[in-house]
Design a protein around this motif. Structure first.
Motif, short mmCIF file in Angstrom:
data_model
loop_
_atom_site.label_atom_id
_atom_site.label_comp_id
_atom_site.label_asym_id
_atom_site.label_seq_id
_atom_site.Cartn_x
_atom_site.Cartn_y
_atom_site.Cartn_z
N ASP A 3 0.74 -1.32 0.06
CA ASP A 3 -0.01 -0.04 0.00
C ASP A 3 0.81 1.17 0.07
O ASP A 3 0.50 2.09 -0.64
CB ASP A 3 -0.94 -0.09 1.18
N ARG A 7 0.70 4.07 -2.90
CA ARG A 7 0.28 5.61 -2.42
C ARG A 7 1.54 6.51 -2.92
O ARG A 7 1.12 7.52 -3.70
CB ARG A 7 0.09 5.73 -1.22
N ARG A 127 -12.45 -9.18 -11.29
CA ARG A 127 -13.34 -8.06 -10.97
C ARG A 127 -13.83 -7.28 -11.96
O ARG A 127 -13.11 -6.98 -13.06
CB ARG A 127 -12.70 -7.50 -9.81
N SER A 139 -10.28 5.91 -6.45
CA SER A 139 -10.41 5.24 -5.19
C SER A 139 -10.81 3.68 -5.37
O SER A 139 -10.22 2.72 -4.89
CB SER A 139 -11.54 5.87 -3.94
N GLY A 140 -11.91 3.47 -6.28
CA GLY A 140 -12.28 2.20 -6.52
C GLY A 140 -11.24 1.30 -7.38
O GLY A 140 -10.99 0.38 -6.95
N LEU A 142 -7.83 1.77 -6.95
CA LEU A 142 -6.89 1.60 -6.05
C LEU A 142 -7.28 0.54 -5.27
O LEU A 142 -6.27 -0.61 -4.76
CB LEU A 142 -6.36 2.87 -5.10
N THR A 143 -8.43 0.54 -4.73
CA THR A 143 -8.85 -0.62 -4.09
C THR A 143 -8.82 -1.92 -4.65
O THR A 143 -8.30 -3.03 -3.96
CB THR A 143 -10.36 -0.49 -3.47
N ALA A 144 -9.18 -2.03 -5.88
CA ALA A 144 -9.09 -3.11 -6.79
C ALA A 144 -7.58 -3.52 -6.98
O ALA A 144 -7.43 -4.92 -6.84
CB ALA A 144 -9.79 -3.15 -7.98
N ARG A 146 -5.09 -3.14 -4.78
CA ARG A 146 -4.70 -3.71 -3.54
C ARG A 146 -5.23 -5.18 -3.34
O ARG A 146 -4.59 -6.09 -2.80
CB ARG A 146 -4.99 -2.72 -2.32
N ALA A 147 -6.32 -5.29 -3.62
CA ALA A 147 -7.10 -6.58 -3.49
C ALA A 147 -6.42 -7.64 -4.44
O ALA A 147 -6.49 -8.95 -4.24
CB ALA A 147 -8.69 -6.51 -3.77
N GLU A 150 -4.29 -10.16 -2.96
CA GLU A 150 -4.72 -11.12 -1.66
C GLU A 150 -5.19 -12.23 -2.58
O GLU A 150 -5.64 -13.31 -1.92
CB GLU A 150 -6.07 -10.44 -1.17
#
Length: 288
Positions: A3, A7, A127, A139-140, A142-144, A146-147, A150
């Motif tokens: 992360d 950033r 996704r 933001s969406g 960046l979230t994707a 990072r996910a 996983e």
């Protein structure tokens, strides 16, 4: 990518991207509308209905009016998150360049109320995010991204399946930016042709130098990260290295020819050097 690094990359690209890409990106979707973008000399293939007769009379040379599209601009980022994207022997991994491209596109695609959608493919949990405006879209994204770290990456990449998914989601004319290393089954010609028939498609191919040339490093195990297939080679053999480089060059040449035949814009970015400037130059050339 952790992360903190993501950033930091976002901040760095955010500072550079507006100077390098902002104007070029918006021009990619010039069309019929009410806001005049520019008047330029006529070139074969231009719609004669767009000729500006006043400027033509003044200059003695045919000129055409180019307008910005009236509707909100929608961009779909189609991002390869397969195992082969984790490869990198130079300044960075292919996945790092892909994430950088995603952030660069995200910053310029969500300005002035325009919207960004996301489709990922190549891992165990592909996704999609609907087009969103402004910082919500970034933001969406960046979230994707990072996910993505996983999930376990398995199986071969299916660009064809990703193109079909994107076509089903993209209901209005849009710019589709496909970011991949194009390593995997050649199942994408018809789906990509159908997608390019409705939308403007740009293929951003990401390479690592070692995919094109083998180093003289003795005996090595070469592993296909998507299928797990292994091959032992002796890289001290100069003929082997030459055959590898020739085959790799021919294969990438066929890829470029296939994309061109489909009417898809194509740019190659490397894990070595300044990929963002290369991307910006490509977009400037497309505008001409």
């Amino acid at each position: 990518m952790p992360d903190a690094l993501l950033r930091a990359l976002e901040v760095t690209i955010g500072r550079r991207v507006h100077g390098l890409l902002a104007g070029d990106y918006r021009s990619a979707l010039q069309g019929f509308g009410t806001e005049l973008a520019q008047v330029r000399p006529y070139v074969p293939g231009d719609d004669v209905r767009s000729i500006d007769w006043n400027v033509t009379a003044r200059t003695g040379e045919p000129h055409v009016r180019v307008h910005l599209a009236e509707r909100v601009l929608v961009t779909w980022l189609v991002l390869d998150t397969s195992s082969s994207m984790g490869f990198g022997t130079s300044d960075r991994r292919k996945a790092d360049v892909a994430e950088g491209v995603a952030l660069a596109v995200g910053h310029v695609a969500t300005r002035r109320g325009n919207r960004l959608g996301l489709v990922t493919f190549g891992d165990s949990q592909p996704r999609s995010l609907p087009p969103r405006q402004g910082r919500v879209g970034v933001s969406g994204l960046l979230t994707a991204l990072r996910a993505e770290q996983e999930h376990v990456r398995v199986g071969a990449t299916s660009i064809g399946e990703a193109a079909r998914r994107t076509g089903a989601l993209a209901r209005q004319r849009a710019l589709v930016v496909l970011v991949s290393d194009f390593r995997g089954p050649l199942d994408w010609r018809r789906p990509l042709l159908q997608l390019a028939g409705r939308h403007e498609v740009i293929a951003v191919e990401i390479r690592d130098p070692r995919e094109q040339e083998l180093p003289n490093a003795g005996e090595l195990w070469l592993v296909d990260p998507e299928t797990g297939r292994q091959l032992r080679v002796d890289t001290r053999d100069s003929r082997l290295r030459a055959r590898f480089a020739s085959a790799a060059s021919e294969e990438r040449g066929r890829l470029a020819a296939s994309l061109a035949s489909l009417g898809v814009g194509h740019v190659v970015l490397s894990t070595s050097g300044d990929w963002l400037r290369t991307f910006a130059v490509f977009l400037r050339r497309r505008r001409r």
